[in-house]
Design an enzyme around this catalytic site. Sequence first.
Site, PDB file in Angstrom:
ATOM      1  N   SER A   9       0.869  -1.190   0.000  1.00 28.00           N
ATOM      2  CA  SER A   9       0.000   0.000   0.000  1.00 28.00           C
ATOM      3  C   SER A   9       0.898   1.230   0.000  1.00 28.00           C
ATOM      4  O   SER A   9       1.583   1.493   0.996  1.00 28.00           O
ATOM      5  CB  SER A   9      -0.881   0.027   1.257  1.00 28.00           C
ATOM      6  OG  SER A   9      -1.592  -1.173   1.387  1.00 28.00           O
ATOM      7  N   LYS A  38      -7.373   1.728  -2.435  1.00 28.51           N
ATOM      8  CA  LYS A  38      -6.854   1.226  -1.158  1.00 28.51           C
ATOM      9  C   LYS A  38      -6.815   2.351  -0.111  1.00 28.51           C
ATOM     10  O   LYS A  38      -7.115   2.126   1.067  1.00 28.51           O
ATOM     11  CB  LYS A  38      -5.453   0.643  -1.366  1.00 28.51           C
ATOM     12  CG  LYS A  38      -4.723   0.238  -0.097  1.00 28.51           C
ATOM     13  CD  LYS A  38      -5.379  -0.915   0.652  1.00 28.51           C
ATOM     14  CE  LYS A  38      -4.632  -1.202   1.957  1.00 28.51           C
ATOM     15  NZ  LYS A  38      -5.273  -2.256   2.757  1.00 28.51           N
ATOM     16  N   LYS A  85       0.858   5.524   8.167  1.00 25.77           N
ATOM     17  CA  LYS A  85       1.325   5.761   6.793  1.00 25.77           C
ATOM     18  C   LYS A  85       0.121   5.912   5.846  1.00 25.77           C
ATOM     19  O   LYS A  85       0.051   6.843   5.041  1.00 25.77           O
ATOM     20  CB  LYS A  85       2.218   4.588   6.391  1.00 25.77           C
ATOM     21  CG  LYS A  85       2.690   4.538   4.965  1.00 25.77           C
ATOM     22  CD  LYS A  85       2.037   3.457   4.119  1.00 25.77           C
ATOM     23  CE  LYS A  85       1.962   2.066   4.661  1.00 25.77           C
ATOM     24  NZ  LYS A  85       1.293   1.097   3.810  1.00 25.77           N
TER      25      LYS A  85
HETATM   26  P1  NAD Z   1       5.684  -6.324   7.390  1.00 26.44           P
HETATM   27  O1  NAD Z   1       6.470  -5.231   8.011  1.00 26.44           O
HETATM   28  O2  NAD Z   1       5.225  -7.464   8.239  1.00 26.44           O
HETATM   29  O3  NAD Z   1       6.516  -6.955   6.167  1.00 26.44           O
HETATM   30  C1  NAD Z   1       7.248  -6.179   5.269  1.00 26.44           C
HETATM   31  C2  NAD Z   1       8.342  -7.053   4.679  1.00 26.44           C
HETATM   32  O4  NAD Z   1       9.047  -6.271   3.714  1.00 26.44           O
HETATM   33  C3  NAD Z   1       9.381  -7.525   5.714  1.00 26.44           C
HETATM   34  O5  NAD Z   1       9.429  -8.916   5.710  1.00 26.44           O
HETATM   35  C4  NAD Z   1      10.677  -6.909   5.221  1.00 26.44           C
HETATM   36  O6  NAD Z   1      11.784  -7.776   5.332  1.00 26.44           O
HETATM   37  C5  NAD Z   1      10.383  -6.679   3.756  1.00 26.44           C
HETATM   38  N1  NAD Z   1      11.266  -5.645   3.202  1.00 26.44           N
HETATM   39  C6  NAD Z   1      11.360  -4.344   3.557  1.00 26.44           C
HETATM   40  N2  NAD Z   1      12.337  -3.737   2.848  1.00 26.44           N
HETATM   41  C7  NAD Z   1      12.844  -4.693   2.027  1.00 26.44           C
HETATM   42  C8  NAD Z   1      13.890  -4.705   1.078  1.00 26.44           C
HETATM   43  N3  NAD Z   1      14.624  -3.611   0.818  1.00 26.44           N
HETATM   44  N4  NAD Z   1      14.166  -5.866   0.428  1.00 26.44           N
HETATM   45  C9  NAD Z   1      13.453  -6.983   0.692  1.00 26.44           C
HETATM   46  N5  NAD Z   1      12.447  -7.039   1.588  1.00 26.44           N
HETATM   47  C10 NAD Z   1      12.159  -5.892   2.254  1.00 26.44           C
HETATM   48  O7  NAD Z   1       4.456  -5.619   6.661  1.00 26.44           O
HETATM   49  P2  NAD Z   1       3.034  -6.259   6.244  1.00 26.44           P
HETATM   50  O8  NAD Z   1       2.093  -6.135   7.397  1.00 26.44           O
HETATM   51  O9  NAD Z   1       3.248  -7.574   5.594  1.00 26.44           O
HETATM   52  O10 NAD Z   1       2.563  -5.174   5.147  1.00 26.44           O
HETATM   53  C11 NAD Z   1       3.122  -5.128   3.846  1.00 26.44           C
HETATM   54  C12 NAD Z   1       2.284  -4.163   3.008  1.00 26.44           C
HETATM   55  O11 NAD Z   1       0.949  -4.655   2.939  1.00 26.44           O
HETATM   56  C13 NAD Z   1       2.211  -2.742   3.589  1.00 26.44           C
HETATM   57  O12 NAD Z   1       2.215  -1.810   2.542  1.00 26.44           O
HETATM   58  C14 NAD Z   1       0.881  -2.750   4.314  1.00 26.44           C
HETATM   59  O13 NAD Z   1       0.346  -1.442   4.423  1.00 26.44           O
HETATM   60  C15 NAD Z   1       0.058  -3.649   3.424  1.00 26.44           C
HETATM   61  N6  NAD Z   1      -1.061  -4.343   4.072  1.00 26.44           N
HETATM   62  C16 NAD Z   1      -0.897  -4.944   5.291  1.00 26.44           C
HETATM   63  C17 NAD Z   1      -1.980  -5.597   5.881  1.00 26.44           C
HETATM   64  C18 NAD Z   1      -1.866  -6.262   7.238  1.00 26.44           C
HETATM   65  O14 NAD Z   1      -2.917  -6.602   7.816  1.00 26.44           O
HETATM   66  N7  NAD Z   1      -0.675  -6.466   7.787  1.00 26.44           N
HETATM   67  C19 NAD Z   1      -3.224  -5.649   5.222  1.00 26.44           C
HETATM   68  C20 NAD Z   1      -3.336  -5.057   3.966  1.00 26.44           C
HETATM   69  C21 NAD Z   1      -2.249  -4.411   3.400  1.00 26.44           C
END
Ligand code: NAD
Length: 304
Positions: free
Chosen positions: A107, A182, A250
Amino acid sequence: MSNLADSSRPARPAIAWIGLGIMGSPMSENLLKAGYDVTGFTLERDKLDRLTAAGGTAASSIAEAVRDADVIITMVPASPQVEAVAYGPDGILDNARSGALLIDMSSITPQTSVDLAKAAAARGIRVLDAPVSGGEAGAVEAVLSIMVGGGKADFDAAKPVFEALGRTIVLCGPHGSGQTVKAANQLIVAVNIQACAEAVVFLEKSGVDLTAALDVLGGGLAGSTVLARKKDNFLSRDFKPGFRIDLHHKDMGIVTDAARNVGAALPVGAVVAQLVASLRAQGDGGLDHSALLRAVERLSGARV
Ligand code: NAD
């Protein structure tokens, strides 16, 4: 997927998955269950081990992960991370093959998606923005809503991949449209959680049985997916994420900024954005967004 893979490649496109966090891990596992080959890269070693245990392949860099991929999926926290994995020296644009399809499911700001699509097109790489809603549970259960921005032909080509991840899959318009939808989603979810949190504090202070109250509320017009999914968090005060306050902060920034750009007023959204920011400033950024209940409790002089 015929236009994603040439005849020398297997029928199912080879997938590279970048970002194996709360969402990326279960989503990539659903692709493995559906029979796709998934090569992943993420920053945490234990998440790479989880991928290999599920039958995927761990890469040691983004370059290694994407080199032979037909479809590259990114699921990282925010715009800066998407830019880092796409444009960085070891990044996707320099290492993916021409003709690959890059699907960013993070997102991020709509403008970042538009810019990425343009930069990738110059390398022969097609892009879709495809953020999701449904939370960790929706990711695990493969019932996510997937809101897509980009071209129709690319959307059609990606549809089988999306169908392994979600249930409601909609092309919303050109690049950036998925992110705009979104942003609206995050506005609705935050305001809904805030309303539920206020109701919880009101009900408890009134001495009403909370479990009974939330059960009956869930069956009427006040019922919502938010209430159904977050009810247990409210009842048990379990704020293990889930979806972190940091990420919702964010997203409230994205929606308030995007709305200001188009001249849309979000008076209630603006207040809730402030409450999310306040919760974060008080050290609760790592908690699930249902922890908005803690903010209402503080304001009401109730337990925290
Ligand atoms: P998270 O922090 O659990 O996971 C993010 C992942 O990105 C981590 O595993 C990290 O290692 C990886 N990452 C970051 N920088 C990196 C890089 N340079 N190279 C490789 N990997 C890298 O976050 P999340 O909760 O999984 O959310 C991910 C996205 O999905 C966000 O944009 C969030 O807003 C969106 N989202 C999350 C949810 C939720 O319920 N958690 C629901 C819908 C959407």
